[in-house]
Design a protein around this motif. Structure first.
Motif, PDB file in Angstrom:
ATOM      1  N   GLY A  41     -29.085 -30.557  37.856  1.00  0.00           N
ATOM      2  CA  GLY A  41     -27.874 -31.108  37.255  1.00  0.00           C
ATOM      3  C   GLY A  41     -26.965 -31.680  38.336  1.00  0.00           C
ATOM      4  N   ARG A  42     -25.713 -31.272  38.333  1.00  0.00           N
ATOM      5  CA  ARG A  42     -24.765 -31.771  39.327  1.00  0.00           C
ATOM      6  C   ARG A  42     -24.732 -30.924  40.592  1.00  0.00           C
ATOM      7  NH1 ARG A  42     -19.662 -29.002  38.989  1.00  0.00           N
ATOM      8  NH2 ARG A  42     -19.531 -27.556  37.224  1.00  0.00           N
ATOM      9  N   TRP A  43     -25.604 -29.914  40.659  1.00  0.00           N
ATOM     10  CA  TRP A  43     -25.559 -28.977  41.781  1.00  0.00           C
ATOM     11  C   TRP A  43     -26.620 -29.324  42.820  1.00  0.00           C
ATOM     12  CZ3 TRP A  43     -21.368 -26.074  41.637  1.00  0.00           C
ATOM     13  CH2 TRP A  43     -20.795 -25.797  40.393  1.00  0.00           C
ATOM     14  N   MET A  44     -26.210 -29.311  44.067  1.00  0.00           N
ATOM     15  CA  MET A  44     -27.115 -29.579  45.179  1.00  0.00           C
ATOM     16  C   MET A  44     -27.257 -28.323  46.025  1.00  0.00           C
ATOM     17  SD  MET A  44     -28.892 -32.146  46.562  1.00  0.00           S
ATOM     18  CE  MET A  44     -28.016 -33.700  46.272  1.00  0.00           C
ATOM     19  N   SER A  45     -28.476 -28.019  46.439  1.00  0.00           N
ATOM     20  CA  SER A  45     -28.731 -26.842  47.276  1.00  0.00           C
ATOM     21  C   SER A  45     -28.269 -27.097  48.703  1.00  0.00           C
ATOM     22  CB  SER A  45     -30.230 -26.537  47.285  1.00  0.00           C
ATOM     23  OG  SER A  45     -30.918 -27.442  48.130  1.00  0.00           O
ATOM     24  N   PRO A  46     -28.176 -26.040  49.511  1.00  0.00           N
ATOM     25  CA  PRO A  46     -28.031 -26.248  50.963  1.00  0.00           C
ATOM     26  C   PRO A  46     -29.233 -27.032  51.491  1.00  0.00           C
ATOM     27  CG  PRO A  46     -27.662 -23.945  50.373  1.00  0.00           C
ATOM     28  CD  PRO A  46     -28.208 -24.605  49.160  1.00  0.00           C
ATOM     29  N   THR A  47     -29.065 -27.645  52.627  1.00  0.00           N
ATOM     30  CA  THR A  47     -30.153 -28.376  53.269  1.00  0.00           C
ATOM     31  C   THR A  47     -30.934 -27.433  54.177  1.00  0.00           C
ATOM     32  OG1 THR A  47     -29.008 -30.495  53.214  1.00  0.00           O
ATOM     33  CG2 THR A  47     -30.731 -30.242  54.878  1.00  0.00           C
ATOM     34  N   GLY A  48     -32.245 -27.491  54.061  1.00  0.00           N
ATOM     35  CA  GLY A  48     -33.105 -26.723  54.946  1.00  0.00           C
ATOM     36  C   GLY A  48     -33.808 -27.631  55.932  1.00  0.00           C
ATOM     37  N   ASP A 101     -23.142 -24.470  34.554  1.00  0.00           N
ATOM     38  CA  ASP A 101     -21.740 -24.646  34.940  1.00  0.00           C
ATOM     39  C   ASP A 101     -21.344 -23.870  36.192  1.00  0.00           C
ATOM     40  OD1 ASP A 101     -21.808 -22.103  33.951  1.00  0.00           O
ATOM     41  OD2 ASP A 101     -20.360 -22.438  32.326  1.00  0.00           O
ATOM     42  N   LYS A 102     -22.315 -23.201  36.852  1.00  0.00           N
ATOM     43  CA  LYS A 102     -22.046 -22.531  38.125  1.00  0.00           C
ATOM     44  C   LYS A 102     -23.170 -22.877  39.093  1.00  0.00           C
ATOM     45  CE  LYS A 102     -20.344 -18.438  38.384  1.00  0.00           C
ATOM     46  NZ  LYS A 102     -20.135 -16.970  38.306  1.00  0.00           N
ATOM     47  N   ASP A 103     -22.862 -22.837  40.372  1.00  0.00           N
ATOM     48  CA  ASP A 103     -23.849 -23.168  41.401  1.00  0.00           C
ATOM     49  C   ASP A 103     -25.095 -22.300  41.234  1.00  0.00           C
ATOM     50  OD1 ASP A 103     -25.286 -23.823  43.639  1.00  0.00           O
ATOM     51  OD2 ASP A 103     -23.834 -23.033  45.072  1.00  0.00           O
ATOM     52  N   PRO A 104     -26.261 -22.907  40.968  1.00  0.00           N
ATOM     53  CA  PRO A 104     -27.476 -22.100  40.803  1.00  0.00           C
ATOM     54  C   PRO A 104     -28.199 -21.805  42.110  1.00  0.00           C
ATOM     55  CG  PRO A 104     -27.969 -24.377  40.312  1.00  0.00           C
ATOM     56  CD  PRO A 104     -26.503 -24.329  40.676  1.00  0.00           C
ATOM     57  N   PHE A 105     -27.722 -22.355  43.229  1.00  0.00           N
ATOM     58  CA  PHE A 105     -28.432 -22.205  44.504  1.00  0.00           C
ATOM     59  C   PHE A 105     -27.783 -21.134  45.382  1.00  0.00           C
ATOM     60  CE2 PHE A 105     -29.322 -26.628  43.188  1.00  0.00           C
ATOM     61  CZ  PHE A 105     -30.702 -26.527  43.059  1.00  0.00           C
ATOM     62  N   PHE A 164     -41.189 -16.960  35.982  1.00  0.00           N
ATOM     63  CA  PHE A 164     -41.170 -16.742  37.426  1.00  0.00           C
ATOM     64  C   PHE A 164     -39.740 -16.610  37.929  1.00  0.00           C
ATOM     65  CE2 PHE A 164     -45.321 -18.500  36.645  1.00  0.00           C
ATOM     66  CZ  PHE A 164     -46.146 -17.766  37.484  1.00  0.00           C
ATOM     67  N   HIS A 165     -38.844 -16.189  37.034  1.00  0.00           N
ATOM     68  CA  HIS A 165     -37.449 -15.948  37.380  1.00  0.00           C
ATOM     69  C   HIS A 165     -36.786 -17.193  37.946  1.00  0.00           C
ATOM     70  CE1 HIS A 165     -34.479 -12.547  38.625  1.00  0.00           C
ATOM     71  NE2 HIS A 165     -34.351 -12.872  37.348  1.00  0.00           N
ATOM     72  N   HIS A 166     -37.242 -18.350  37.448  1.00  0.00           N
ATOM     73  CA  HIS A 166     -36.701 -19.654  37.846  1.00  0.00           C
ATOM     74  C   HIS A 166     -36.860 -19.924  39.342  1.00  0.00           C
ATOM     75  CE1 HIS A 166     -34.639 -19.106  33.894  1.00  0.00           C
ATOM     76  NE2 HIS A 166     -34.984 -20.384  33.780  1.00  0.00           N
ATOM     77  N   ALA A 167     -37.948 -19.403  39.931  1.00  0.00           N
ATOM     78  CA  ALA A 167     -38.306 -19.744  41.311  1.00  0.00           C
ATOM     79  C   ALA A 167     -39.207 -20.973  41.293  1.00  0.00           C
ATOM     80  CB  ALA A 167     -39.027 -18.586  41.980  1.00  0.00           C
ATOM     81  N   VAL A 168     -39.128 -21.771  42.354  1.00  0.00           N
ATOM     82  CA  VAL A 168     -40.015 -22.917  42.491  1.00  0.00           C
ATOM     83  C   VAL A 168     -40.641 -22.913  43.881  1.00  0.00           C
ATOM     84  CG1 VAL A 168     -38.760 -24.322  40.831  1.00  0.00           C
ATOM     85  CG2 VAL A 168     -38.166 -24.505  43.241  1.00  0.00           C
ATOM     86  N   HIS A 169     -41.898 -23.330  43.920  1.00  0.00           N
ATOM     87  CA  HIS A 169     -42.638 -23.510  45.165  1.00  0.00           C
ATOM     88  C   HIS A 169     -43.193 -24.933  45.150  1.00  0.00           C
ATOM     89  CE1 HIS A 169     -42.656 -19.143  44.532  1.00  0.00           C
ATOM     90  NE2 HIS A 169     -42.947 -18.984  45.821  1.00  0.00           N
ATOM     91  N   VAL A 170     -42.699 -25.776  46.024  1.00  0.00           N
ATOM     92  CA  VAL A 170     -43.128 -27.167  46.109  1.00  0.00           C
ATOM     93  C   VAL A 170     -43.949 -27.338  47.385  1.00  0.00           C
ATOM     94  CG1 VAL A 170     -42.347 -29.553  46.334  1.00  0.00           C
ATOM     95  CG2 VAL A 170     -41.120 -27.977  44.835  1.00  0.00           C
ATOM     96  N   VAL A 171     -45.056 -28.076  47.294  1.00  0.00           N
ATOM     97  CA  VAL A 171     -45.914 -28.294  48.462  1.00  0.00           C
ATOM     98  C   VAL A 171     -46.101 -29.796  48.677  1.00  0.00           C
ATOM     99  CG1 VAL A 171     -48.091 -27.687  49.598  1.00  0.00           C
ATOM    100  CG2 VAL A 171     -47.102 -26.132  47.898  1.00  0.00           C
ATOM    101  N   THR A 206     -37.031 -22.407  46.469  1.00  0.00           N
ATOM    102  CA  THR A 206     -35.697 -21.966  46.079  1.00  0.00           C
ATOM    103  C   THR A 206     -35.823 -21.207  44.765  1.00  0.00           C
ATOM    104  OG1 THR A 206     -33.359 -22.612  45.879  1.00  0.00           O
ATOM    105  CG2 THR A 206     -34.971 -23.970  44.706  1.00  0.00           C
ATOM    106  N   ARG A 207     -34.740 -20.560  44.352  1.00  0.00           N
ATOM    107  CA  ARG A 207     -34.705 -19.915  43.033  1.00  0.00           C
ATOM    108  C   ARG A 207     -33.321 -20.121  42.441  1.00  0.00           C
ATOM    109  NH1 ARG A 207     -33.642 -15.053  40.464  1.00  0.00           N
ATOM    110  NH2 ARG A 207     -33.232 -13.759  42.302  1.00  0.00           N
ATOM    111  N   LEU A 208     -33.298 -20.530  41.187  1.00  0.00           N
ATOM    112  CA  LEU A 208     -32.032 -20.766  40.503  1.00  0.00           C
ATOM    113  C   LEU A 208     -31.425 -19.431  40.066  1.00  0.00           C
ATOM    114  CD1 LEU A 208     -32.992 -23.796  38.203  1.00  0.00           C
ATOM    115  CD2 LEU A 208     -32.228 -23.808  40.586  1.00  0.00           C
ATOM    116  N   ALA A 209     -30.168 -19.204  40.437  1.00  0.00           N
ATOM    117  CA  ALA A 209     -29.519 -17.931  40.110  1.00  0.00           C
ATOM    118  C   ALA A 209     -28.004 -18.100  40.139  1.00  0.00           C
ATOM    119  CB  ALA A 209     -29.951 -16.840  41.082  1.00  0.00           C
ATOM    120  N   PRO A 210     -27.420 -18.683  39.072  1.00  0.00           N
ATOM    121  CA  PRO A 210     -25.949 -18.794  39.038  1.00  0.00           C
ATOM    122  C   PRO A 210     -25.253 -17.435  39.089  1.00  0.00           C
ATOM    123  CG  PRO A 210     -26.968 -20.153  37.335  1.00  0.00           C
ATOM    124  CD  PRO A 210     -28.056 -19.297  37.905  1.00  0.00           C
TER     125      PRO A 210
END
Length: 542
Positions: free
Chosen positions: A146-153, A55-59, A122-129, A77-81
């Protein structure tokens, strides 16, 4: 498209490896406690948290990319509301995160997409390759939970292996002590155009306490929890400290703008540590601390799977190529070194200092570097690393104290380094260095006692982002160092970063500076520019 099962298996395999390590007797239990127990197994995985329930921005910590190859790049990225809470505001349950990569900022031309599990271990971190990408190409990426979108990199792949055309443009940064000031230099770095990558040369964070108002930032609107007002020692401490740093908007902007290639120095663990030797704590407790610090380092930076930690070890030295123009041998001058001789400050060298077997890199890394140079086909061989390689004297008459924590404290290791480059036929060597909170431009001499000896390459030292607080163009020892070190062409004590542009003909170094970091908003300027011609090593001012 990345398959969820493949990504999950990488994380679970890494989790099972975390407590495997060559340990000193009696330290295994300590390291296990430091890293946590009951690491996940596929057959007993916790039920996933429905992302719709977040229910809060995780990014809140932004996004990052790194270690670009011609056909792939790491996305992070890492999820951290709740970034300043130990659990980051999430339960101890995995969360599915989707990701997408596109060739345009509006994501109308998608190139890759998929999903990955953010594991609590891993403290809700992700590494995608994502793989199969086009070389020398800019891409845009983002994550969704969910309904939350990260900033664009924005990221960029490296040139193709055979590409010898055009130029490569890099930046180098180091030493970003949050409590010493604002990351204004990174704000300007984010706005630099056409960078192929940012090289971070160590001291990404500092282990020292940060008070409620951010130390010298003295921000009355900032109210940090008491958990930051102590030195880091545990996995929770290091994770929270990375959350603090990643919450900085200028650091987020620089990560989102360019891919980063990182290596560490000492403060990511403890000041001036050497391999398994701490600066002051008991050895067993230090190994547990190092294991926690290394794990948090991997969790919070865009590193590839081979850099996943194993207990208190992490394979950080690695090689990247930017076509035929540049080979980057990224060194780890902290994890494998012998302990400093005669203390770790400025000391008169002793017989112990000059023992021929003393090492900065360790035997395995030395062999790896030598073999890489022998097989290099690049015009420029760049060596991103931590501490100053060239000799530095801080007085004009002897006896001469030298920095025992830098390569001056490991002269035999420096001789082997330079001999390996000479034997391999490296014609265009550029060592890239951080650590000392000042800009230097130096010629690397085969014999620093003979100003007429052959120049083996150049060393380009970048100043700090914030460490040391506000600097001045000419520190009090400026004239002494210039007089005592004829190979030193430039010295500036302000904060900033270094820009490098290289092609078939030359390497250009632009030293960028800001005058103030204890308050935000200082402009950036170029303090000096130097070039080194291909085939004719040595720095000349522009």
């Amino acid at each position: 498209m990345t398959q969820p099962s493949s990504a999950d298996s990488e994380y679970r395999a890494a989790a099972r490896r975390l407590c495997r390590r060559r340990l000193l007797t009696g330290t295994a239990a300590t390291v296990t406690l430091a890293l946590g127990t009951n690491l996940p197994r596929p057959a007993h995985a916790a039920a996933k948290l429905d992302p719709a329930r977040i229910d809060k921005d995780p990014f809140t910590l932004g996004v990052a990319s790194g270690d670009p190859l011609p056909d792939s790049v790491v996305l992070w990225t890492r999820l951290a509301p709740e970034p300043y809470e130990p659990d980051a505001g999430l339960t101890r349950r995995p969360v599915t995160v989707s990701w997408e990569l596109a060739s345009d900022e509006r994501f109308t031309r998608k190139v890759r997409s998929g999903s990955v599990t953010a594991h609590p271990e891993f403290h809700h971190a992700v590494h995608v390759v994502p793989e199969g990408l086009s070389p020398r190409t800019a891409y845009y990426y983002r994550f969704r939970a969910g309904r939350w979108m990260s900033p664009t990199g924005r990221t960029r792949t490296a040139p193709a292996e055979s590409d010898a055309t055009g130029s490569v443009r890099l930046a180098a940064v180091s030493c970003q002590a949050y409590h010493d000031g604002y990351f204004t230099a990174l704000k300007h770095l984010a706005a630099e155009k056409d960078l192929d990558a940012v090289l971070h040369l160590g001291d990404y964070l500092y282990e020292y306490a940060v008070d409620a108002h951010g130390g010298d930032r003295a921000d009355p609107s900032l109210q940090l929890p008491d958990s930051f007002n102590k030195e880091t020692a545990t996995l929770e401490d290091y994770r929270l400290r990375y959350a603090l740093y990643h919450s900085d908007p200028d650091l987020q902007a620089a990560h989102a703008a360019h891919p980063w290639i990182v290596t560490w120095d000492d403060h990511e663990v403890e000041n001036n540590y050497a391999d398994e030797t701490p600066d002051g704590s008991p050895p067993e407790a230090f190994l547990a601390r190092r294991a926690a610090a290394y794990r948090a380092y991997y969790e919070n930076l865009p590193l590839r799977p081979p850099q996943q930690p194993s207990g208190s070890d992490l394979q950080l030295y690695r090689r990247l190529h930017f076509g035929r123009l540049a080979q980057l041998d990224v060194l780890d001058g902290r994890q494998h070194r012998d302990n400093q001789a005669a203390g770790d400050g400025w000391q008169i060298p002793t017989e112990e200092t000059d023992r021929p077997e003393r090492t900065m890199l360790g035997a395995a890394q030395e062999r790896w570097l030598t073999d890489g140079w022998k097989s290099s086909r690049a015009v420029w061989n760049l060596v991103p690393q931590q501490t100053v390689l060239s000799r530095r004297r801080n007085r004009t008459t002897g006896p001469y104290p030298l920095s025992m924590d830098a390569w001056d404290g490991y002269p035999a290791a420096r001789r082997r380094f330079l001999e390996a480059a000479r034997t391999a036929g490296v014609k265009n060597l550029a060592v890239l260095t951080g650590d000392v909170h000042v800009h230097y431009a130096m010629d690397i001499k085969e014999d620093f006692d003979d100003t007429g000896s052959r120049t083996a390459g150049v060393e380009l030292v970048t100043t700090s982002v914030a460490s040391g607080g506000d600097g001045v163009a000419k520190p009090g020892d400026w004239q002494t160092l210039i007089d005592a070190n004829p190979h030193m062409k430039f010295y500036d004590g302000r904060r900033g970063y270094l820009l490098l542009t290289l092609d078939q003909r030359q390497l250009r170094a632009d030293y960028r500076t800001v005058d103030v970091v204890t308050r935000p908003g200082a402009p950036v300027s170029t303090a000096a520019s130097y070039v080194s011609k291909a085939g004719d090593p040595g720095l000349e001012p522009l």
